[in-house]
Write a protein that holds these residues in place. Structure first.
Motif, PDB file in Angstrom:
ATOM      1  N   UNK A  38       0.796  -1.273   0.042  1.00 30.62           N
ATOM      2  CA  UNK A  38      -0.008   0.052  -0.017  1.00 30.62           C
ATOM      3  C   UNK A  38       1.006   1.199   0.018  1.00 30.62           C
ATOM      4  N   UNK A  39       0.581   2.048  -0.605  1.00 37.72           N
ATOM      5  CA  UNK A  39       1.351   3.523  -0.714  1.00 37.72           C
ATOM      6  C   UNK A  39       0.825   4.611  -0.151  1.00 37.72           C
ATOM      7  N   UNK A  40       1.604   5.407   0.670  1.00 42.70           N
ATOM      8  CA  UNK A  40       1.221   6.551   1.424  1.00 42.70           C
ATOM      9  C   UNK A  40       2.035   7.638   0.729  1.00 42.70           C
ATOM     10  N   UNK A  41       1.547   8.704   0.292  1.00 38.55           N
ATOM     11  CA  UNK A  41       2.260   9.990  -0.102  1.00 38.55           C
ATOM     12  C   UNK A  41       2.054  11.094   0.971  1.00 38.55           C
ATOM     13  N   UNK A  42       3.182  11.763   1.263  1.00 36.16           N
ATOM     14  CA  UNK A  42       3.002  12.902   2.125  1.00 36.16           C
ATOM     15  C   UNK A  42       3.328  14.192   1.291  1.00 36.16           C
ATOM     16  N   UNK A  43       2.395  15.061   1.114  1.00 36.98           N
ATOM     17  CA  UNK A  43       2.517  16.332   0.330  1.00 36.98           C
ATOM     18  C   UNK A  43       2.826  17.326   1.039  1.00 36.98           C
ATOM     19  N   UNK A  44       3.836  18.292   0.822  1.00 33.29           N
ATOM     20  CA  UNK A  44       3.854  19.659   1.460  1.00 33.29           C
ATOM     21  C   UNK A  44       3.937  20.852   0.615  1.00 33.29           C
ATOM     22  N   UNK A  45       3.671  20.373  -0.731  1.00 32.59           N
ATOM     23  CA  UNK A  45       3.380  21.618  -1.561  1.00 32.59           C
ATOM     24  C   UNK A  45       2.371  22.434  -1.789  1.00 32.59           C
ATOM     25  N   UNK A  46       2.513  23.560  -1.686  1.00 32.27           N
ATOM     26  CA  UNK A  46       1.342  24.683  -1.681  1.00 32.27           C
ATOM     27  C   UNK A  46       1.227  25.460  -3.103  1.00 32.27           C
ATOM     28  N   UNK A  47       1.000  24.631  -4.034  1.00 36.44           N
ATOM     29  CA  UNK A  47       0.955  25.150  -5.457  1.00 36.44           C
ATOM     30  C   UNK A  47       0.254  24.094  -6.059  1.00 36.44           C
ATOM     31  N   UNK A  48      -0.221  24.594  -7.458  1.00 30.05           N
ATOM     32  CA  UNK A  48      -1.057  23.603  -8.377  1.00 30.05           C
ATOM     33  C   UNK A  48      -0.216  22.543  -8.672  1.00 30.05           C
ATOM     34  N   UNK A  49      -0.590  21.077  -8.564  1.00 35.01           N
ATOM     35  CA  UNK A  49       0.405  20.212  -8.771  1.00 35.01           C
ATOM     36  C   UNK A  49       0.141  20.109 -10.423  1.00 35.01           C
ATOM     37  N   UNK A  50       1.258  19.509 -11.032  1.00 35.74           N
ATOM     38  CA  UNK A  50       1.412  18.952 -12.502  1.00 35.74           C
ATOM     39  C   UNK A  50       0.497  18.041 -12.674  1.00 35.74           C
TER      40      UNK A  50
END
Length: 353
Positions: free
Chosen positions: A96-108
């Motif tokens: 199973x895959x977990x992703x942590x996002x810290x980005x504060x912009x529109x993703x590509x």
């Protein structure tokens, strides 16, 4: 090297150069292990003391770990999501895959494609969560209060670093570059220090080769202002908590930030903060009646200068802000709390919930 049979969570780090993500892994994994989470790292650029598996262990991911049906792969970058999707969806490994996002912009489009294939997504702030197109759990970064804690003797903390014990110190820590707003900090200090002979300023951090010219321009500006002995570029240090303990004011002047731990590190060392409204800073600081610092618009030199002056010229306000910051860091932003919340996400996936 860890036995893959005993590993339930894989924390990959596919970037050699030290970054905020790498620092997060370095600080978090020992705490996770102490809480009983069977985490091991994978990839370069990490201390040997961290539990680690080699790339050869990936061939064994078709087999279950002891006592579990599957494993969790915790990615924090695109380059770590992609191989996990391949291992799970093409090679049909038990992941199973977990992703942590810290980005504060529109993703590509490519990032969105990968994120939609995650089994769980963690956002490091509510502002970050707003940029995600999928459900997420907000878990903010925590601080290790065993490393970051107040000085019992501020004068002694300054002396041990070769700083003048009889001066108050404003600090700005992090990479020296335009994005980090180092020039704004320098300009504000050039404006403030001539009228405040009891204060000096320090910049702690490294300029990478692409930004050395930027740093040299700042040093030249300081010299022209006649403040080379009061605005000090002290370079990069591994004992950064000791430098925080020497401060009387911390300024986070970033123009942009994904999350940003420096205000929290200052709070944990009982130092009042001036921070721009970027990253998670507005969620870290308290600016109401329980003020821990002053939040200002990004890229506004006058606002930074005025806010710093308020705390420099009002020792009582600065002292109370520092005390409240320490209490807030301990109560709401411990790294143990972060690790526990992440562990709950893992457990839902490991148990098949």
């Amino acid at each position: 090297m860890e036995d893959i049979s005993d590993v339930e969570i894989i924390a990959p780090n596919f970037k050699r150069r030290l970054s905020g993500v790498t620092s997060t892994i370095i600080q978090l994994v020992p705490v996770q292990r102490a809480l009983g989470q069977k985490v091991a790292t994978l990839g370069p650029g990490l201390p040997e003391a961290l539990p680690h598996i080699g790339y050869g262990a990936l061939l064994k991911l078709w087999a279950r770990p002891r006592g579990r049906r599957l494993r969790v792969w915790h990615a924090r970058r695109n380059v770590e999501m992609l191989p996990a999707v391949f291992l799970r969806d093409v090679l049909r490994m038990r992941l199973k895959i977990v992703f942590t996002s810290a980005s504060q912009r529109k993703h590509s489009g490519w990032t969105k494609f990968l994120v939609r294939r995650m089994d769980a997504v963690i956002a490091t702030s509510n502002r970050t969560a707003a940029y995600l197109d999928v459900p997420s759990t907000t878990i903010m970064h925590g601080i290790d209060t065993q490393r970051f804690f107040p000085a019992t003797d501020k004068a002694a903390a300054k002396t041990v670093l070769g700083l003048p014990a009889d001066r108050k110190i404003a600090g700005c820590f992090g990479r020296v570059r335009h994005q980090k707003g180092t020039d704004l900090f320098v300009d504000s200090m050039i404006s403030l220090l001539p009228q405040r002979p009891d204060w000096i300023a320090i910049i702690a951090g490294r300029a990478t080769p692409a930004h050395v010219a930027f740093e040299n321009d700042l040093k030249d500006k300081v010299k022209r202002a006649g403040l080379a002995d009061r605005i000090l570029f002290v370079g990069e240090h591994t004992n950064i908590p000791e430098w925080y303990r020497a401060l009387d004011l911390f300024i986070a002047p970033q123009r942009w930030e994904g999350f940003g731990l420096t205000p929290l590190e200052a709070m944990a060392t009982q130092v009042p903060v001036v921070a721009t409204d970027v990253g998670a800073f507005s969620e870290l600081l308290s600016t109401g009646k329980d003020e821990t610092g002053i939040l200002i618009p990004a890229n506004e030199l006058a606002a930074m200068t005025d806010a710093a002056a308020l705390l420099m010229d009002d020792p009582q306000r600065a002292r109370l802000a520092g005390e409240r910051g320490l209490a807030r860091a301990i109560e709401s932003f411990s790294i143990r709390g972060e690790a526990s919340s992440i562990g709950a996400v893992y457990e839902r996936l490991l148990s098949g919930a």
